[in-house]
Scaffold this motif. Structure first.
Motif, PDB file in Angstrom:
ATOM      1  N   PRO A 217      41.899  44.226  35.652  1.00 24.82           N
ATOM      2  CA  PRO A 217      41.256  42.921  35.816  1.00 24.82           C
ATOM      3  C   PRO A 217      41.863  41.849  34.911  1.00 24.82           C
ATOM      4  O   PRO A 217      41.860  40.665  35.277  1.00 24.82           O
ATOM      5  N   ALA A 218      42.387  42.237  33.746  1.00 26.35           N
ATOM      6  CA  ALA A 218      43.038  41.254  32.879  1.00 26.35           C
ATOM      7  C   ALA A 218      44.259  40.664  33.569  1.00 26.35           C
ATOM      8  O   ALA A 218      44.473  39.437  33.557  1.00 26.35           O
ATOM      9  N   ALA A 219      45.067  41.518  34.185  1.00 23.75           N
ATOM     10  CA  ALA A 219      46.246  41.042  34.905  1.00 23.75           C
ATOM     11  C   ALA A 219      45.849  40.198  36.110  1.00 23.75           C
ATOM     12  O   ALA A 219      46.511  39.197  36.427  1.00 23.75           O
ATOM     13  N   ARG A 220      44.757  40.576  36.760  1.00 23.40           N
ATOM     14  CA  ARG A 220      44.268  39.800  37.910  1.00 23.40           C
ATOM     15  C   ARG A 220      43.816  38.411  37.476  1.00 23.40           C
ATOM     16  O   ARG A 220      44.061  37.421  38.176  1.00 23.40           O
ATOM     17  N   ALA A 221      43.197  38.327  36.314  1.00 23.64           N
ATOM     18  CA  ALA A 221      42.779  37.034  35.790  1.00 23.64           C
ATOM     19  C   ALA A 221      43.989  36.131  35.557  1.00 23.64           C
ATOM     20  O   ALA A 221      43.967  34.936  35.880  1.00 23.64           O
ATOM     21  N   GLN A 227      47.648  30.887  39.902  1.00 24.96           N
ATOM     22  CA  GLN A 227      47.442  30.331  41.233  1.00 24.96           C
ATOM     23  C   GLN A 227      46.705  29.002  41.174  1.00 24.96           C
ATOM     24  O   GLN A 227      47.073  28.035  41.861  1.00 24.96           O
ATOM     25  N   MET A 228      45.647  28.936  40.345  1.00 25.36           N
ATOM     26  CA  MET A 228      44.848  27.712  40.244  1.00 25.36           C
ATOM     27  C   MET A 228      45.686  26.535  39.764  1.00 25.36           C
ATOM     28  O   MET A 228      45.658  25.442  40.349  1.00 25.36           O
ATOM     29  N   VAL A 279      41.247  36.733  27.945  1.00 29.36           N
ATOM     30  CA  VAL A 279      42.576  36.410  28.466  1.00 29.36           C
ATOM     31  C   VAL A 279      42.978  35.008  28.042  1.00 29.36           C
ATOM     32  O   VAL A 279      42.194  34.059  28.162  1.00 29.36           O
ATOM     33  N   ALA A 280      44.195  34.885  27.539  1.00 32.23           N
ATOM     34  CA  ALA A 280      44.797  33.578  27.262  1.00 32.23           C
ATOM     35  C   ALA A 280      46.239  33.637  27.748  1.00 32.23           C
ATOM     36  O   ALA A 280      46.974  34.571  27.407  1.00 32.23           O
ATOM     37  N   THR A 281      46.631  32.675  28.556  1.00 34.31           N
ATOM     38  CA  THR A 281      47.993  32.686  29.080  1.00 34.31           C
ATOM     39  C   THR A 281      48.475  31.253  29.286  1.00 34.31           C
ATOM     40  O   THR A 281      47.669  30.329  29.447  1.00 34.31           O
ATOM     41  N   LEU A 282      49.783  31.080  29.274  1.00 36.95           N
ATOM     42  CA  LEU A 282      50.395  29.774  29.490  1.00 36.95           C
ATOM     43  C   LEU A 282      50.934  29.705  30.909  1.00 36.95           C
ATOM     44  O   LEU A 282      51.595  30.632  31.374  1.00 36.95           O
TER      45      LEU A 282
END
Length: 310
Positions: A217-221, A227-228, A279-282
């Motif tokens: 689920p982390a990767a899905r997030a 996508q957003m 989750v935190a991503t750039l």
């Protein structure tokens, strides 16, 4: 990430005592009736012999994950020299529910939005960074929410809590964030989207089952975040997005964050357990305006603190 309920309760207890020493109390929300510390409700069910499934307490666990994580981060920086700047944000907790996964009751949206500023400030402070935190009530809305103050340069973070599914809303928030960073004294900055409300119903809590690994689920997030934000570029065109950032101090990427619970197999026992996922991503939106090495390192350090500080 595994979390023992008893340990979480102790963290919340310490958090309550800490903010009480600053004159801040956390009652039930007068408008929504939500328990401000929903972990207590979970524990009450368990103590009374609750024999249901995690699905039966989904809302409580979702709320509990948010309040525990916030409590842990605040308590960890209690001795930081800038802790006093957090108090106005902590005082706002007395007027709105802690968790960020439901639509806020009328008149309480600002409280929900300000919590992510408090959270990120604590992550920076936990790494020894000095910060300037925009006052939650006496702000004109034209400054970045959090500024990391360095000896030579400062970095600004403009946070936006996203609930709307429409790309126009994300575009509007992006423009506002870039403008706020430009007006600041920081040498560079980044717009950050708090996307917990957007993914609350994205299937990251498996109904009547569990994931074999919490990293799924982390990767899905991360996929959903990408996508957003990418859809904003697709719908408006790269040239329009480039214009928003042209000649500005905001870097051409968006920092996306969310905290949510899921059910996954315990890697030690194999039994399904509720786990908090953070989750935190750039997400890059303007490749020609890359993030600096120093800002990237600061975000990476904050993300590490987010994952490890319990």
């Amino acid at each position: 990430m595994l979390l023992q309920l008893s340990d979480a309760m102790q963290t919340v207890d310490r958090f309550e005592a800490l903010i009480a020493s600053k004159g801040v109390s956390i009652p039930a929300n007068g408008v929504s009736g939500d328990d401000m510390l929903p972990l207590w409700l979970i524990l009450k069910h368990l103590r009374e012999g609750f024999t249901g499934k995690p699905d039966d307490l989904r809302d409580e666990y979702t709320a509990g994950v948010a309040v525990h994580d916030l409590a842990a981060k605040v308590f960890a920086v209690r001795n930081h020299p800038d802790f006093g700047s957090l108090v106005p944000h902590l005082e706002m907790l007395a007027s709105g529910a802690v968790h960020l996964t439901k639509e806020p009751p009328y008149g309480s949206a600002d409280v929900y939005n300000k919590l992510i500023e408090l959270y990120w400030a604590c992550l920076l402070m936990g790494n020894g960074v000095r910060i300037n935190l925009d006052h939650p009530k006496h702000s004109l809305g034209d400054n970045p929410d959090v500024i990391a103050v360095g000896p030579e340069t400062s970095r600004a973070y403009a946070f936006k809590t996203i609930r709307s599914p429409h790309t126009q809303s994300l575009l509007d928030h992006l423009r506002k964030g870039v403008d706020q960073i430009e007006r600041s004294e920081a040498s560079e900055g980044i717009v950050a989207f708090q996307l917990t409300p957007r993914i609350a119903k994205a299937g990251l809590w498996p109904e009547n089952g569990c994931y074999i690994d919490w990293r799924i689920p982390a990767a899905r997030a991360v996929e959903l975040f990408t996508q957003m934000v990418s859809q904003v570029v697709i719908d408006n065109g790269q040239a329009e997005i480039d214009r928003i950032f042209a000649g500005r101090k905001a870097v051409g990427a968006v920092l996306c964050l969310a905290v949510f619970p899921t059910v996954a197999r315990n890697p030690l026992t194999g039994n399904p357990v509720v786990m908090p996922v953070k989750v935190a991503t750039l997400v890059e939106v303007v490749p020609s305006h890359p993030i600096s090495v120093s800002l990237h390192a600061e975000i990476e350090a904050a993300n590490h603190k987010m994952q490890t500080e319990l």
